[in-house]
Design an enzyme around this catalytic site. Sequence first.
Site, short mmCIF file in Angstrom:
data_model
loop_
_atom_site.label_atom_id
_atom_site.label_comp_id
_atom_site.label_asym_id
_atom_site.label_seq_id
_atom_site.Cartn_x
_atom_site.Cartn_y
_atom_site.Cartn_z
N ASN A 190 1.33 -1.17 0.07
CA ASN A 190 -0.03 -0.29 -0.19
C ASN A 190 1.31 1.32 -0.14
OD1 ASN A 190 -1.59 2.35 0.57
ND2 ASN A 190 -2.10 0.93 2.56
N LYS A 236 -0.40 4.07 -0.24
CA LYS A 236 -0.10 5.89 0.25
C LYS A 236 -0.57 6.69 -0.49
CE LYS A 236 -0.44 3.11 4.11
NZ LYS A 236 -0.04 3.62 6.43
N HIS A 251 -9.20 1.15 4.93
CA HIS A 251 -8.21 1.54 5.30
C HIS A 251 -8.56 1.82 6.84
CE1 HIS A 251 -4.34 2.91 6.21
NE2 HIS A 251 -3.58 1.44 5.89
N GLU A 309 -7.31 4.70 7.30
CA GLU A 309 -7.09 6.19 7.20
C GLU A 309 -8.54 6.55 6.63
OE1 GLU A 309 -3.27 5.71 5.19
OE2 GLU A 309 -2.22 4.48 7.63
N GLU A 322 -5.78 -5.09 10.65
CA GLU A 322 -4.78 -4.25 10.66
C GLU A 322 -4.64 -2.82 11.85
OE1 GLU A 322 -2.47 -3.33 6.68
OE2 GLU A 322 -4.47 -1.46 7.20
N GLY A 376 2.01 2.64 10.70
CA GLY A 376 3.05 3.59 10.36
C GLY A 376 4.04 3.92 11.69
N SER A 404 2.69 -2.02 9.99
CA SER A 404 4.68 -1.85 10.98
C SER A 404 5.60 -3.49 9.82
CB SER A 404 5.22 -1.12 11.85
OG SER A 404 4.34 -0.35 12.38
P1 PGA Z 1 2.46 0.48 7.57
O1 PGA Z 1 1.65 0.55 7.18
O2 PGA Z 1 3.40 -0.80 7.10
O3 PGA Z 1 3.78 1.65 7.19
O4 PGA Z 1 2.36 -0.04 8.32
C1 PGA Z 1 0.20 -0.62 6.39
C2 PGA Z 1 -0.83 0.10 6.19
O5 PGA Z 1 -1.45 0.94 6.44
O6 PGA Z 1 -1.50 -0.95 5.28
#
Ligand code: PGA
Length: 251
Positions: free
Chosen positions: A9, A11, A95, A97, A167, A173, A213
């Site tokens: 992803n 983003k 997601h 976000e 997640e 993140g 992460s």
């Molecule tokens: P990350 O993000 O691996 O940077 O923690 C995962 C995601 O948001 O799908």
Amino acid sequence: MRKKIVAGNWKMNKSWPEAQALVHALIEKKALIPAGVQVIIAPPAPYLQPLSVTAAPAIAVASQNCSQHDSGAYTGEISSAMLASMQVNFCIIGHSERRQFYSENNEIIRTKVYACLRNAITPIFCCGELLAERNAGEHFNTVAAQVKDALFHLSAEDVSKVVIAYEPVWAIGTGVTASNEQAEEMHAFIRAFVSKNYNQDVANSISILYGGSVNAANAAELFACPNVDGGLVGGASLKADDFMTIIQAAQ
Ligand code: PGA
């Protein structure tokens, strides 16, 4: 049957030249992709179509979002019907976000899952609890409600087409990964919940990815958990070498 999947992803990252360079670097190493591992990248929307051509057939592309509508007066939106017409076969839905910054609730997410399935796009449906919910011991209830509200209106046939990504929001993140035990426990819980509402065959057909992460150093351990079928990877998917190491860990 459950498939091993590693999805990146991106983003809202990468200029167009950077995006092309990343895909070229991955394609140069495509011989390293283990047989049976489905690799997906989810670049920003303007790059989807050209990158799908560069990446195919070794790597598939996913949109990071889509509208719940197929067409009409929805300025700024992209429909799953449009994605399907451009050979984009996957879409991340719900997601955290999107939930946090764009007020997407379980009801909206459910309609987006429907839109994907109506247009033969595989939804990568995201669920996961906030840190406060985990600390309060509410994480199973939160995830159960997300899964139930978004998916359990579907027929057994349709729900089998969905990919679930667990997640935990506190792991996204942050550099703080769920432990293998925490990931396995939640994945097993989700699979049992699907089995209870549908049946064991349906539960066994759904890939459940871990996200939060994931990196080149921790992927192998996480992916070795019996109910973890791969990962949804953010930051570490922006570097070709790291992403390829993670892909190989899904073997
Ligand atoms: P990350 O993000 O691996 O940077 O923690 C995962 C995601 O948001 O799908």
